[in-house]
Scaffold this motif. Structure first.
Motif, PDB file in Angstrom:
ATOM      1  N   GLN A 106      15.508  -2.287  -2.628  1.00  0.00           N
ATOM      2  CA  GLN A 106      15.126  -1.665  -1.363  1.00  0.00           C
ATOM      3  C   GLN A 106      13.950  -2.375  -0.722  1.00  0.00           C
ATOM      4  O   GLN A 106      13.928  -2.599   0.495  1.00  0.00           O
ATOM      5  CB  GLN A 106      14.750  -0.208  -1.596  1.00  0.00           C
ATOM      6  N   ILE A 107      12.965  -2.731  -1.552  1.00  0.00           N
ATOM      7  CA  ILE A 107      11.762  -3.321  -0.966  1.00  0.00           C
ATOM      8  C   ILE A 107      12.099  -4.642  -0.291  1.00  0.00           C
ATOM      9  O   ILE A 107      11.647  -4.917   0.828  1.00  0.00           O
ATOM     10  CB  ILE A 107      10.687  -3.527  -2.047  1.00  0.00           C
TER      11      ILE A 107
ATOM     12  N   ILE B 191       0.838  -1.206   0.000  1.00  0.00           N
ATOM     13  CA  ILE B 191       0.000   0.000   0.000  1.00  0.00           C
ATOM     14  C   ILE B 191       0.868   1.250   0.000  1.00  0.00           C
ATOM     15  O   ILE B 191       0.663   2.178  -0.795  1.00  0.00           O
ATOM     16  CB  ILE B 191      -0.945  -0.009   1.218  1.00  0.00           C
ATOM     17  N   PHE B 192       1.885   1.240   0.848  1.00  0.00           N
ATOM     18  CA  PHE B 192       2.748   2.414   0.925  1.00  0.00           C
ATOM     19  C   PHE B 192       3.493   2.628  -0.391  1.00  0.00           C
ATOM     20  O   PHE B 192       3.621   3.750  -0.877  1.00  0.00           O
ATOM     21  CB  PHE B 192       3.739   2.277   2.085  1.00  0.00           C
ATOM     22  N   LEU B 193       3.956   1.531  -0.992  1.00  0.00           N
ATOM     23  CA  LEU B 193       4.702   1.650  -2.244  1.00  0.00           C
ATOM     24  C   LEU B 193       3.850   2.313  -3.326  1.00  0.00           C
ATOM     25  O   LEU B 193       4.279   3.252  -3.989  1.00  0.00           O
ATOM     26  CB  LEU B 193       5.163   0.263  -2.708  1.00  0.00           C
ATOM     27  N   PHE B 194       2.608   1.828  -3.488  1.00  0.00           N
ATOM     28  CA  PHE B 194       1.796   2.395  -4.555  1.00  0.00           C
ATOM     29  C   PHE B 194       1.399   3.832  -4.260  1.00  0.00           C
ATOM     30  O   PHE B 194       1.362   4.666  -5.168  1.00  0.00           O
ATOM     31  CB  PHE B 194       0.586   1.503  -4.827  1.00  0.00           C
ATOM     32  N   ALA B 195       1.134   4.131  -2.984  1.00  0.00           N
ATOM     33  CA  ALA B 195       0.845   5.521  -2.622  1.00  0.00           C
ATOM     34  C   ALA B 195       2.045   6.399  -2.942  1.00  0.00           C
ATOM     35  O   ALA B 195       1.900   7.501  -3.484  1.00  0.00           O
ATOM     36  CB  ALA B 195       0.495   5.606  -1.142  1.00  0.00           C
TER      37      ALA B 195
ATOM     38  N   LEU C 110       8.428   1.944 -14.718  1.00  0.00           N
ATOM     39  CA  LEU C 110       9.839   2.322 -14.622  1.00  0.00           C
ATOM     40  C   LEU C 110      10.361   2.247 -13.203  1.00  0.00           C
ATOM     41  O   LEU C 110      11.499   1.857 -12.972  1.00  0.00           O
ATOM     42  CB  LEU C 110      10.041   3.745 -15.153  1.00  0.00           C
ATOM     43  N   SER C 111       9.537   2.632 -12.233  1.00  0.00           N
ATOM     44  CA  SER C 111      10.107   2.795 -10.891  1.00  0.00           C
ATOM     45  C   SER C 111      10.067   1.509 -10.080  1.00  0.00           C
ATOM     46  O   SER C 111      10.982   1.257  -9.303  1.00  0.00           O
ATOM     47  CB  SER C 111       9.387   3.915 -10.148  1.00  0.00           C
ATOM     48  N   ILE C 112       9.043   0.687 -10.238  1.00  0.00           N
ATOM     49  CA  ILE C 112       8.922  -0.458  -9.333  1.00  0.00           C
ATOM     50  C   ILE C 112      10.092  -1.437  -9.474  1.00  0.00           C
ATOM     51  O   ILE C 112      10.650  -1.844  -8.455  1.00  0.00           O
ATOM     52  CB  ILE C 112       7.545  -1.120  -9.479  1.00  0.00           C
ATOM     53  N   PRO C 113      10.525  -1.795 -10.693  1.00  0.00           N
ATOM     54  CA  PRO C 113      11.692  -2.682 -10.748  1.00  0.00           C
ATOM     55  C   PRO C 113      12.936  -2.084 -10.101  1.00  0.00           C
ATOM     56  O   PRO C 113      13.709  -2.798  -9.467  1.00  0.00           O
ATOM     57  CB  PRO C 113      11.921  -2.887 -12.251  1.00  0.00           C
TER      58      PRO C 113
ATOM     59  N   PHE D 216      11.540   5.705   7.643  1.00  0.00           N
ATOM     60  CA  PHE D 216      12.257   6.929   7.296  1.00  0.00           C
ATOM     61  C   PHE D 216      13.291   6.659   6.187  1.00  0.00           C
ATOM     62  O   PHE D 216      13.346   7.365   5.184  1.00  0.00           O
ATOM     63  CB  PHE D 216      12.919   7.438   8.584  1.00  0.00           C
ATOM     64  N   LEU D 217      14.050   5.562   6.350  1.00  0.00           N
ATOM     65  CA  LEU D 217      15.055   5.222   5.336  1.00  0.00           C
ATOM     66  C   LEU D 217      14.381   4.898   4.009  1.00  0.00           C
ATOM     67  O   LEU D 217      14.871   5.274   2.941  1.00  0.00           O
ATOM     68  CB  LEU D 217      15.888   4.025   5.791  1.00  0.00           C
ATOM     69  N   SER D 218      13.251   4.198   4.078  1.00  0.00           N
ATOM     70  CA  SER D 218      12.573   3.847   2.835  1.00  0.00           C
ATOM     71  C   SER D 218      12.035   5.096   2.160  1.00  0.00           C
ATOM     72  O   SER D 218      12.080   5.212   0.935  1.00  0.00           O
ATOM     73  CB  SER D 218      11.466   2.843   3.102  1.00  0.00           C
ATOM     74  N   ALA D 219      11.526   6.047   2.958  1.00  0.00           N
ATOM     75  CA  ALA D 219      11.041   7.292   2.352  1.00  0.00           C
ATOM     76  C   ALA D 219      12.173   8.002   1.633  1.00  0.00           C
ATOM     77  O   ALA D 219      12.001   8.529   0.536  1.00  0.00           O
ATOM     78  CB  ALA D 219      10.430   8.194   3.416  1.00  0.00           C
ATOM     79  N   LEU D 220      13.362   7.973   2.227  1.00  0.00           N
ATOM     80  CA  LEU D 220      14.515   8.625   1.605  1.00  0.00           C
ATOM     81  C   LEU D 220      14.873   7.943   0.277  1.00  0.00           C
ATOM     82  O   LEU D 220      14.998   8.591  -0.767  1.00  0.00           O
ATOM     83  CB  LEU D 220      15.705   8.567   2.567  1.00  0.00           C
ATOM     84  N   GLY D 221      15.014   6.602   0.312  1.00  0.00           N
ATOM     85  CA  GLY D 221      15.378   5.892  -0.915  1.00  0.00           C
ATOM     86  C   GLY D 221      14.300   5.992  -1.978  1.00  0.00           C
ATOM     87  O   GLY D 221      14.595   6.234  -3.149  1.00  0.00           O
ATOM     88  N   PHE D 222      13.056   5.821  -1.563  1.00  0.00           N
ATOM     89  CA  PHE D 222      11.945   5.910  -2.515  1.00  0.00           C
ATOM     90  C   PHE D 222      11.935   7.274  -3.178  1.00  0.00           C
ATOM     91  O   PHE D 222      11.788   7.383  -4.394  1.00  0.00           O
ATOM     92  CB  PHE D 222      10.598   5.714  -1.798  1.00  0.00           C
ATOM     93  N   SER D 223      12.079   8.332  -2.366  1.00  0.00           N
ATOM     94  CA  SER D 223      11.948   9.670  -2.944  1.00  0.00           C
ATOM     95  C   SER D 223      13.064   9.914  -3.953  1.00  0.00           C
ATOM     96  O   SER D 223      12.827  10.516  -4.996  1.00  0.00           O
ATOM     97  CB  SER D 223      11.948  10.729  -1.853  1.00  0.00           C
ATOM     98  N   ALA D 224      14.296   9.403  -3.665  1.00  0.00           N
ATOM     99  CA  ALA D 224      15.390   9.623  -4.612  1.00  0.00           C
ATOM    100  C   ALA D 224      15.088   8.964  -5.949  1.00  0.00           C
ATOM    101  O   ALA D 224      15.235   9.588  -7.002  1.00  0.00           O
ATOM    102  CB  ALA D 224      16.698   9.072  -4.035  1.00  0.00           C
ATOM    103  N   ILE D 225      14.650   7.715  -5.920  1.00  0.00           N
ATOM    104  CA  ILE D 225      14.390   7.019  -7.179  1.00  0.00           C
ATOM    105  C   ILE D 225      13.138   7.553  -7.848  1.00  0.00           C
ATOM    106  O   ILE D 225      13.129   7.836  -9.051  1.00  0.00           O
ATOM    107  CB  ILE D 225      14.273   5.503  -6.927  1.00  0.00           C
ATOM    108  N   LEU D 226      12.073   7.714  -7.064  1.00  0.00           N
ATOM    109  CA  LEU D 226      10.793   8.085  -7.662  1.00  0.00           C
ATOM    110  C   LEU D 226      10.832   9.477  -8.273  1.00  0.00           C
ATOM    111  O   LEU D 226      10.198   9.721  -9.300  1.00  0.00           O
ATOM    112  CB  LEU D 226       9.683   8.001  -6.617  1.00  0.00           C
TER     113      LEU D 226
END
Lengths: 218, 72, 217
Positions: free
Chosen positions: C169-170, C56-60, C161-164, C131-141
């Motif tokens: 990280q996931i 859920i968090f990933l898709f949001a 493009l982004s999910i693979p 928090f770490l995931s938000a950081l990594g996600f935001s950089a890639i996304l």
């Protein structure tokens, strides 16, 4: 890479690996039995795939430097790499069915390959959805560099952090003895080098063909 | 000190695997008769022929593309 | 540095003037959480909690970050161009998305936890992972949404493009967060935490280095 010598060398090396790989002596290991010979045919697919992706990365970096035609080369190398990855995946699945009992197991290396293929599929989709050549070169180049780094992280670093079913990892009988086996090593390296050369050749043919086609349409 | 103990475990593991291998030798089933009666050469020849066919196809393609490139 | 803050402020102002995007994401989280609540009639196991939460968090997150370039495919790019260097633009966007995803993650925890329970054995560890995931996600996304915005109108593109790219990280963080649910030892999990932070750092660095090429027109 000019000349014809490497185009001859590639098939010769693979012929050597086919004949010696089937005939030569291998360690006698339980579970693996004769399937240890798969090492000569399945594992080189991964090695040559990584070589192709590396070539693709180099050309993508050149494409970001606005080098003419580098984007096409990056794309074709990625395509060849994808072909080799598919072959590796299919052969690996057949082998896994008879050694581990299932076509697909949740193994870090298998996941890594699946992810790599998904990443490069995304790269192909991205490339096909941009029309303008210069823009496409830039977007695809940026994505390809990112893709390569993530692929290396996924297949090179993460599996070391966890156990893998693959021979040689975590108490599985298998290929870590092949490192010590001096009979297997030369054949294996010959196969890897041979398949890398074949991959280069196929990519080169496709690049030349595309260039000819583009020249014709203009 | 840690390094030393690692070496010792490595050595022990190597010795253990060596002896384990020596014991397994006769038990593991391999296709020995296939190699003894020479039938393996049939397989080798067939696989080589298929691969030679693929390589010849690539050579042919290469030649054709070269010809087209010269024609330009 | 000045430019970075300018970008964050500007982004927030623009986004606030179109507030419905925030609310639509909230509604998205609410409805997906409620679906998982409906699907699980009985109490939910730790592994399912973990899986559902991160999906859920990933898709949001993908949707939230996609919005960050969606509105400015061409026009506002030009506006920014005279204003700031591309390096500060990407840093600003990433920081903005980081804050955004962090808040979004906290909201997801609240809503998801409210309906499905808070099984965390070690909440501090869980929050650190978030928090770490938000950081990594935001950089890639952020970078990928820039690519997708430039590539034109294919609505599936950002996700494809982004999910693979996010898989490494996931996998790492879902393993870690499962441990933080069931009982967390900082010493045992230190290597994985370092891997997660390094992944975020590498993504950050790559986005920072590659964005100027995307930017050039």
């Amino acid at each position: 890479m000019k000349g014809i010598w490497w185009k001859l060398l590639g098939p010769l090396l693979i012929l050597y690996s086919i004949s010696m790989g089937l005939y030569g002596p291998v360690p006698r290991l339980p579970i693996l039995n004769e399937t240890i010979r798969v090492l000569y045919y399945h594992v080189p697919m991964w090695f040559s795939m990584i070589a192709m992706m590396l070539a693709s990365l180099i050309f993508s970096i050149q494409a970001l430097g606005e080098k003419e035609g580098a984007d096409l080369k990056a794309f074709e190398f990625a395509r060849t790499g994808f072909l080799l990855a598919s072959l590796g995946l299919i052969t690996g699945m057949v082998w896994a069915r008879f050694t581990w009992g299932a076509f697909w197991v949740n193994d870090p290396k298998l996941n890594g390959t699946a992810v790599t293929m998904l990443i490069y599929l995304a790269y192909f989709v991205l490339r096909s959805s941009v029309e303008e050549a210069q823009k496409r070169a830039r977007l695809a180049g940026v994505y390809n560099i990112f893709a390569f780094v993530m692929m290396i992280v996924f297949i090179g670093i993460l599996p070391r952090m966890t156990d893998s079913l693959h021979p040689g990892n975590g108490g599985n009988p298998g290929f870590n003895q092949y490192d010590l086996d001096s009979n297997m090593r030369p054949i294996f390296y010959a196969a890897v080098l041979g398949w890398i050369l074949i991959g280069l050749w196929i990519s080169q043919l496709r690049i030349r063909y595309k260039k000819l086609r583009d020249a014709k349409t203009i | 000190m840690q390094k030393l103990s690692r070496y010792i475990t490595l050595l022990a593991l190597a010795l253990f695997s060596f002896s384990a291998k020596a014991q397994q030798m006769p038990e593991v089933e391999m296709a020995d008769s296939l190699r003894e009666n020479g039938k393996i050469f049939v397989v080798i020849i067939i696989m080589s022929l298929i691969f030679i066919g693929v390589a010849a196809y690539l050579f042919n393609l290469d030649r054709k593309i070269s010809k087209m490139e010269k024609g330009q | 540095m000045q430019g970075v803050f300018q970008i964050i402020k500007l982004n927030f102002r623009l986004e606030w003037s179109a507030r419905q995007s925030y609310f639509s994401l909230l509604i998205y989280i609410l409805s997906t959480v409620y679906i998982s609540n409906l699907v699980f009639e009985q109490t939910i196991g730790l592994e399912s909690w973990n899986a559902f939460f991160w999906v859920i968090f990933l898709f949001a997150a993908v949707q939230a970050a996609y919005r960050s370039f969606y509105f400015e495919a061409d026009r506002r790019f030009l506006l920014y161009f005279g204003l700031v260097a591309p390096e500060s633009l990407i840093l600003g966007k990433i920081l903005y998305n980081f804050l955004y995803l962090g808040v979004l993650g906290l909201f997801t925890v609240l809503i998801f936890g409210g309906l499905m329970g808070f099984p965390m054995a070690n909440p501090e560890a869980f929050l650190l992972i978030l928090f770490l995931s938000a950081l990594g996600f935001s950089a890639i996304l952020t970078l990928v949404s820039g690519i997708a915005a430039k590539a034109g109108a294919n609505p599936a593109l950002p996700a494809i493009l982004s999910i693979p790219l996010l898989y490494p990280q996931i996998i790492t963080l879902s393993k870690l967060s499962l441990r933080s649910l069931s009982g967390f030892s900082w010493e045992v999990n230190a290597p994985l935490l370092i891997v997660l932070s390094l992944l975020a750092l590498v993504s950050l660095l790559l986005s920072y280095l590659l964005f100027p090429y995307l930017w050039r027109d």
